[in-house]
Design an enzyme around this catalytic site. Structure first.
Site, PDB file in Angstrom:
ATOM      1  N   CYS A 107       0.799  -1.221   0.000  1.00  0.00           N
ATOM      2  CA  CYS A 107       0.000   0.000   0.000  1.00  0.00           C
ATOM      3  C   CYS A 107       0.836   1.276   0.000  1.00  0.00           C
ATOM      4  O   CYS A 107       0.265   2.374  -0.042  1.00  0.00           O
ATOM      5  CB  CYS A 107      -0.965  -0.010   1.187  1.00  0.00           C
ATOM      6  SG  CYS A 107      -2.168  -1.358   1.084  1.00  0.00           S
ATOM      7  N   PHE A 139       1.148  -3.415   4.355  1.00  0.00           N
ATOM      8  CA  PHE A 139       1.454  -4.747   4.849  1.00  0.00           C
ATOM      9  C   PHE A 139       2.922  -5.073   4.566  1.00  0.00           C
ATOM     10  O   PHE A 139       3.472  -4.700   3.525  1.00  0.00           O
ATOM     11  CB  PHE A 139       0.575  -5.786   4.170  1.00  0.00           C
ATOM     12  CG  PHE A 139      -0.852  -5.822   4.675  1.00  0.00           C
ATOM     13  CD1 PHE A 139      -1.264  -5.025   5.731  1.00  0.00           C
ATOM     14  CD2 PHE A 139      -1.789  -6.658   4.085  1.00  0.00           C
ATOM     15  CE1 PHE A 139      -2.570  -5.056   6.191  1.00  0.00           C
ATOM     16  CE2 PHE A 139      -3.100  -6.700   4.539  1.00  0.00           C
ATOM     17  CZ  PHE A 139      -3.493  -5.905   5.590  1.00  0.00           C
ATOM     18  N   GLU A 185      -0.345   5.817  13.343  1.00  0.00           N
ATOM     19  CA  GLU A 185       0.179   7.015  12.690  1.00  0.00           C
ATOM     20  C   GLU A 185      -0.054   8.264  13.513  1.00  0.00           C
ATOM     21  O   GLU A 185       0.726   9.229  13.416  1.00  0.00           O
ATOM     22  CB  GLU A 185      -0.324   7.165  11.262  1.00  0.00           C
ATOM     23  CG  GLU A 185      -1.784   7.387  11.059  1.00  0.00           C
ATOM     24  CD  GLU A 185      -2.094   7.626   9.566  1.00  0.00           C
ATOM     25  OE1 GLU A 185      -1.273   8.234   8.875  1.00  0.00           O
ATOM     26  OE2 GLU A 185      -3.162   7.188   9.123  1.00  0.00           O
ATOM     27  N   HIS A 215      -9.884   2.777  -0.066  1.00  0.00           N
ATOM     28  CA  HIS A 215      -8.458   2.416  -0.045  1.00  0.00           C
ATOM     29  C   HIS A 215      -8.152   1.585  -1.287  1.00  0.00           C
ATOM     30  O   HIS A 215      -8.499   0.410  -1.360  1.00  0.00           O
ATOM     31  CB  HIS A 215      -8.166   1.616   1.226  1.00  0.00           C
ATOM     32  CG  HIS A 215      -6.720   1.342   1.464  1.00  0.00           C
ATOM     33  ND1 HIS A 215      -5.731   1.666   0.556  1.00  0.00           N
ATOM     34  CD2 HIS A 215      -6.081   0.760   2.523  1.00  0.00           C
ATOM     35  CE1 HIS A 215      -4.552   1.304   1.044  1.00  0.00           C
ATOM     36  NE2 HIS A 215      -4.747   0.759   2.231  1.00  0.00           N
ATOM     37  N   LYS A 253      -9.379   8.691   2.354  1.00  0.00           N
ATOM     38  CA  LYS A 253      -9.961   7.349   2.229  1.00  0.00           C
ATOM     39  C   LYS A 253     -11.389   7.316   2.752  1.00  0.00           C
ATOM     40  O   LYS A 253     -12.155   6.417   2.416  1.00  0.00           O
ATOM     41  CB  LYS A 253      -9.099   6.318   2.956  1.00  0.00           C
ATOM     42  CG  LYS A 253      -7.749   6.058   2.311  1.00  0.00           C
ATOM     43  CD  LYS A 253      -6.985   4.971   3.069  1.00  0.00           C
ATOM     44  CE  LYS A 253      -5.625   4.703   2.457  1.00  0.00           C
ATOM     45  NZ  LYS A 253      -4.654   5.796   2.687  1.00  0.00           N
ATOM     46  N   HIS A 291      -2.464   8.436   6.108  1.00  0.00           N
ATOM     47  CA  HIS A 291      -2.843   7.138   5.526  1.00  0.00           C
ATOM     48  C   HIS A 291      -4.295   6.849   5.909  1.00  0.00           C
ATOM     49  O   HIS A 291      -5.094   6.468   5.058  1.00  0.00           O
ATOM     50  CB  HIS A 291      -1.909   6.043   6.020  1.00  0.00           C
ATOM     51  CG  HIS A 291      -2.167   4.711   5.408  1.00  0.00           C
ATOM     52  ND1 HIS A 291      -1.942   4.448   4.076  1.00  0.00           N
ATOM     53  CD2 HIS A 291      -2.654   3.553   5.932  1.00  0.00           C
ATOM     54  CE1 HIS A 291      -2.262   3.187   3.804  1.00  0.00           C
ATOM     55  NE2 HIS A 291      -2.708   2.633   4.917  1.00  0.00           N
TER      56      HIS A 291
END
Length: 423
Positions: free
Chosen positions: A170, A406, A321, A347, A342, A310
């Site tokens: 990502c 990931f 975050e 996403h 998002k 994010h």
């Protein structure tokens, strides 16, 4: 570090809610959401049944029947976005040395939709243990090898310089652009067509995220299902899309009278070497990426006017975050608006980093911070200014945009008005 400063002179976005940069910004600035129940297939068997889909007609956007036949949906997105970015830049690529034009395209999952369809065909809907290759698509190899994305974009824009696909989960959309910046700085290319694409809304992808309960089961209210930083969030909404940019060295762009959208002033990526899907709660690795990106930009943390987070809408990510912002920006984190787009466009895995770069560039252009939609119930552990529900007018000279993926990947990029960071 090379003294060459790299800027964005062209861009195009394909995102849920509308194809094109103007439609994308309209959605964000108005705080509208483009999440809905899945229409691409019957999602009844899945835990999560919502997504952020694009209403996309490849023929209406200039693709030929041959191109549509051989290209996966994600490749189609990339080619349309690349052509749009080049047009926006005003570059006459035919007048340039093609060996000095490069391409980098990010993608997390490659040609997922075509591979899913191919497998269903060769396995007769999963009933055959020994698949029948005679039913495979003649362009199966293109779908199997993600490098075909970069090859298609290079063909579309006439680029014969460095060409590659960056696949880092990502963070791919940030990393592909960061790599392109490095190629210009080191002198390997004069122009880079860079960005990312993904079209992952398919049964196999939904099944994978269902298995780890990463996506939201809030299918009874799809428009409000993506809730980053909200206390009631319960997973992300899968999306799709692409964003592609034309990057050039600043002085070269000025000599040809190009419109400069923003400078890519700093970039860094780190890994937590910890867990495939888990994140350390202290946000140390993301914080390190932020610090290095700011150092490369020669900026103090107090220079950041807006953080494009994010903000996936999972409790683990949002708290991770938030901690990273506090760790890297100190007290300034509490004075800096943060938001997650998002909440509006979902996403799109590897593509989202580039789509968020586009949002950051547009925030600088318009002096507007896009909101975090659907944020009604603040999480006490997420105690920063997340710009809930409504866009905010304010001076935006410098944006920090970050990504988390990931495998433990953490990337950060600093974008700025060139005048703000002039030597």
């Amino acid at each position: 570090m090379s003294g060459r400063r790299v800027v964005v002179t062209g861009m195009e976005v394909l995102a849920p809610g509308g194809v094109g940069t103007d439609a994308f910004w309209s959605l964000l600035s108005e705080g509208r959401t483009a999440t809905r129940g899945i229409t691409f297939f019957d999602p009844g068997q899945f835990r999560s049944r919502v997504a952020a889909e694009i209403d996309f007609d490849p023929y209406a956007h200039g693709l030929t029947p041959h191109e549509v036949r051989r290209m996966d949906r994600a490749a189609q997105f990339a080619v349309v976005a690349a052509r749009g970015a080049v047009a926006d830049s005003g570059l006459d690529t035919e007048a340039l040395d093609p060996y000095r034009i490069g391409v980098t395209i990010g993608s997390a999952v490659g040609a997922t939709m075509s591979l899913d369809e191919d497998y269903r065909a060769v396995s007769d809907g999963g009933r055959l243990d020994l698949v029948d290759h005679a039913y495979a698509d003649p362009f199966f190899y293109n779908h199997f090898v993600p490098s075909s994305f970069a090859a298609e974009v290079a063909r579309a824009v006439g680029a014969q310089g460095p060409s590659s696909v960056v696949s880092a989960g990502c963070t791919s959309g940030l990393d592909s652009v960061g790599y392109a910046v490095d190629l210009i700085r080191e002198g390997a290319a004069d122009v880079m067509v860079a960005g990312a694409t993904d079209a992952p809304i398919s049964p196999i992808t939904m099944a994978c995220f269902d298995a780890i309960k990463a996506t939201t089961p809030r299918h009874d209210d799809p428009e409000h299902a993506s809730r980053p930083f909200d206390g009631t969030r319960n997973g992300f909404v899968l999306g799709e899309g692409a964003a592609v940019f034309v990057l050039e060295e600043l002085e070269s762009a000025r000599r040809r009278g190009a419109r400069v959208h923003a400078e890519i002033a700093g970039y860094a990526t780190r890994s937590n070497a910890y867990h495939m899907t888990g994140l350390r709660p202290d946000g140390a690795e993301m914080s390190q990426a932020i610090t290095v990106a700011l150092d490369e930009a020669r900026m103090n943390p107090t220079a950041v006017d807006y953080i494009n987070a994010h903000g996936s809408g999972t409790k683990q990510n949002d708290r991770h975050e938030t901690a990273a912002f506090k760790r890297s920006l100190g007290d300034h984190a509490y004075r800096t608006p943060v938001s997650s787009i998002k909440s509006m466009v979902g996403h799109s895995l590897g593509a989202i980093g580039s789509i968020e770069i586009a949002a950051s560039v547009l925030a600088i252009r318009h002096n507007v911070v896009p909101p975090t939609a659907n944020l009604h119930t603040p999480d006490p552990e997420c105690d920063l200014d997340y710009v809930p529900l409504t866009a905010r007018d304010q001076l935006v000279d410098t944006v920090l945009t970050v990504g988390s993926g990931f495998g433990g990947f953490q990337s950060a990029m600093v974008l700025a008005r060139p005048e703000r960071t002039a030597a």
